[in-house]
Design a protein around this motif. Structure first.
Motif, PDB file in Angstrom:
ATOM      1  N   GLY A 196      10.738   6.683   7.824  1.00 46.27           N
ATOM      2  CA  GLY A 196       9.948   6.954   6.627  1.00 46.27           C
ATOM      3  C   GLY A 196       8.465   6.730   6.865  1.00 46.27           C
ATOM      4  O   GLY A 196       7.628   7.243   6.123  1.00 46.27           O
ATOM      5  N   HIS A 197       8.148   5.980   7.922  1.00 46.33           N
ATOM      6  CA  HIS A 197       6.743   5.686   8.221  1.00 46.33           C
ATOM      7  C   HIS A 197       6.234   6.516   9.388  1.00 46.33           C
ATOM      8  O   HIS A 197       5.173   6.225   9.952  1.00 46.33           O
ATOM      9  CB  HIS A 197       6.556   4.184   8.432  1.00 46.33           C
ATOM     10  N   TYR A 198       6.979   7.553   9.757  1.00 46.02           N
ATOM     11  CA  TYR A 198       6.425   8.569  10.667  1.00 46.02           C
ATOM     12  C   TYR A 198       5.175   9.150  10.006  1.00 46.02           C
ATOM     13  O   TYR A 198       5.173   9.442   8.804  1.00 46.02           O
ATOM     14  CB  TYR A 198       7.389   9.743  10.818  1.00 46.02           C
ATOM     15  N   THR A 240      -1.500   7.528   0.633  1.00 41.68           N
ATOM     16  CA  THR A 240      -1.328   6.217   1.242  1.00 41.68           C
ATOM     17  C   THR A 240       0.077   5.707   0.917  1.00 41.68           C
ATOM     18  O   THR A 240       0.497   5.701  -0.243  1.00 41.68           O
ATOM     19  CB  THR A 240      -2.387   5.227   0.715  1.00 41.68           C
ATOM     20  N   CYS A 241       0.802   5.325   1.941  1.00 41.95           N
ATOM     21  CA  CYS A 241       2.183   4.848   1.813  1.00 41.95           C
ATOM     22  C   CYS A 241       2.202   3.446   1.182  1.00 41.95           C
ATOM     23  O   CYS A 241       1.197   2.723   1.226  1.00 41.95           O
ATOM     24  CB  CYS A 241       2.772   4.813   3.227  1.00 41.95           C
ATOM     25  N   GLY A 242       3.341   3.051   0.630  1.00 40.26           N
ATOM     26  CA  GLY A 242       3.492   1.705   0.090  1.00 40.26           C
ATOM     27  C   GLY A 242       3.233   0.624   1.136  1.00 40.26           C
ATOM     28  O   GLY A 242       2.895  -0.510   0.803  1.00 40.26           O
ATOM     29  N   CYS A 243       3.371   0.958   2.409  1.00 43.61           N
ATOM     30  CA  CYS A 243       3.122  -0.004   3.494  1.00 43.61           C
ATOM     31  C   CYS A 243       1.638  -0.183   3.744  1.00 43.61           C
ATOM     32  O   CYS A 243       1.242  -1.044   4.533  1.00 43.61           O
ATOM     33  CB  CYS A 243       3.822   0.449   4.775  1.00 43.61           C
ATOM     34  N   GLY A 244       0.800   0.643   3.111  1.00 43.66           N
ATOM     35  CA  GLY A 244      -0.646   0.485   3.256  1.00 43.66           C
ATOM     36  C   GLY A 244      -1.276   1.480   4.222  1.00 43.66           C
ATOM     37  O   GLY A 244      -2.498   1.568   4.304  1.00 43.66           O
ATOM     38  N   GLY A 259      -0.717   8.873   5.417  1.00 42.62           N
ATOM     39  CA  GLY A 259      -0.091  10.052   6.008  1.00 42.62           C
ATOM     40  C   GLY A 259       1.389   9.899   6.322  1.00 42.62           C
ATOM     41  O   GLY A 259       1.964  10.772   6.981  1.00 42.62           O
ATOM     42  N   HIS A 260       2.006   8.805   5.871  1.00 37.02           N
ATOM     43  CA  HIS A 260       3.419   8.585   6.194  1.00 37.02           C
ATOM     44  C   HIS A 260       4.333   9.464   5.339  1.00 37.02           C
ATOM     45  O   HIS A 260       4.065   9.684   4.148  1.00 37.02           O
ATOM     46  CB  HIS A 260       3.797   7.112   5.986  1.00 37.02           C
ATOM     47  N   TRP A 261       5.422   9.931   5.942  1.00 41.62           N
ATOM     48  CA  TRP A 261       6.422  10.773   5.280  1.00 41.62           C
ATOM     49  C   TRP A 261       6.784  10.202   3.904  1.00 41.62           C
ATOM     50  O   TRP A 261       6.751  10.901   2.879  1.00 41.62           O
ATOM     51  CB  TRP A 261       7.637  10.838   6.215  1.00 41.62           C
TER      52      TRP A 261
END
Ligand SMILES: [Zn+2]
Length: 325
Positions: A165-167, A176-180, A183-185
């Motif tokens: 999911g963080h590709y 911006t992904c929840g991980c910070g 561009g993450h899927w």
């Protein structure tokens, strides 16, 4: 008689099943995951649920030969514990699992997996072909993959293999992904991010007409899928989701060469024709290696607990050849 147990420890729900040597479920327990106050309270709840499931099955915990666990992470794998789980209160810093369960059942055969790894174990076990090379991808609140390669379920030294999911799928990094990170899927296509991505697409092209409640704080991914075929912005969003999903899945296929890719998670299962079918259509032209079969899980909400049970029955692998008879 030999018995096995599967545990699904989620941020919201806790489920345990006990099965006989054929895998037939003979006892189960379902309860809410306690919000603490400490990790030990969560451990105690798991042990209580396991005792309850055994009681319903009419067996003593010591009669359980092996236990599989599919759990929220992250893990301290050496210690068999969950460490600082993201979706539980901060007072919970450590949930010991493997040790206390080994003690309860009196067996060392306790296998701890993250929920997507449990997913691929269950999908592999229940697949007609029982393939050595298979991927399970969940598209729900987040996106994750469980991966089996050459018959081995990948975990990585720290339990973090398969964080597909963080590709990075979009080098422009517009979401911006929840991980910070950007561009993450998952930042585009998970249930929790689809609303903000739809808003971004609306800003990009104000000529798209829409009835979507973009300003409503309760605006959700379901709203987008519900208006498919009758709303320009919803249709454009679904098209863009298919674009990113196909890139993510293509990357997974090139990395792991699965024979089957099975999808689970609410976003995929509740919108199969809008989410999974477009992936199947697109990857044929995007993959330069063998194109895998694309399926959805038949196990629904049971995929993690059934995967955990399959893990217990096959020494943590989902390989039916390892079934003890
Ligand atoms: Zn991310």
């Amino acid at each position: 008689m030999v018995y096995y147990a599967g545990v699904d420890l989620g941020a919201t729900n806790l489920r345990v099943v006990v099965a006989d040597d054929e895998g037939t479920i003979v006892g189960s327990c379902r309860t809410g995951t306690p919000r603490g106050p400490t990790g030990i309270d969560v451990t105690e709840a798991v042990l209580t649920a396991l005792r309850e499931a055994c009681k319903e099955a009419g067996v003593r915990p010591e009669q359980v030969t092996a236990v599989g666990i599919g759990s929220i992470g992250p893990f301290d794998l050496a210690e068999g514990a969950v460490i600082d789980p993201a979706n539980l209160p901060n007072t919970i810093d450590r949930i010991p699992l493997t040790g206390p369960i080994r003690k309860l059942v009196g067996s060392d055969d306790v296998y701890l997996h993250n929920d997507t790894a449990a997913g691929v174990i269950g999908e592999r076990f229940h697949s007609d072909r029982n393939p050595d090379d298979m991927v399970y991808i969940t598209i729900s609140t987040g996106i994750g993959a469980g991966v089996a390669v050459d018959g081995e379920v990948l975990t990585g030294w720290d339990g973090n293999a398969g964080e597909a999911g963080h590709y990075v799928v979009d080098p422009r990094g517009r979401m911006t992904c929840g991980c910070g990170h950007e561009g993450h899927w998952e930042g585009y296509c998970s249930g929790s991010n689809i609303p903000d991505y739809t808003r971004l697409l609306a800003d990009d092209d104000p000529t798209l007409t829409t009835d979507l409640p973009l300003e409503d704080p309760d605006f959700s991914a379901e709203d987008v899928f519900r208006l498919a075929g009758e709303d320009e912005l919803a249709d454009h969003t679904i098209e863009q989701l298919a674009h990113w999903n196909a890139i993510g899945v293509t990357n997974v296929i090139h990395a792991f060469a699965p024979i089957i890719v099975s999808f689970g998670g609410a976003v995929a299962l509740e919108n199969e024709s809008l989410v999974v079918d477009p992936i199947r259509e697109r990857i044929a032209d995007m993959v330069m290696t063998n194109v895998p079969q694309i399926t959805t899980t038949d196990l629904g909400d049971d995929v993690v607990v059934r995967g955990a049970l399959a893990s217990a029955m096959t020494a943590g692998t989902g390989d039916r050849r390892l079934l003890q008879s």
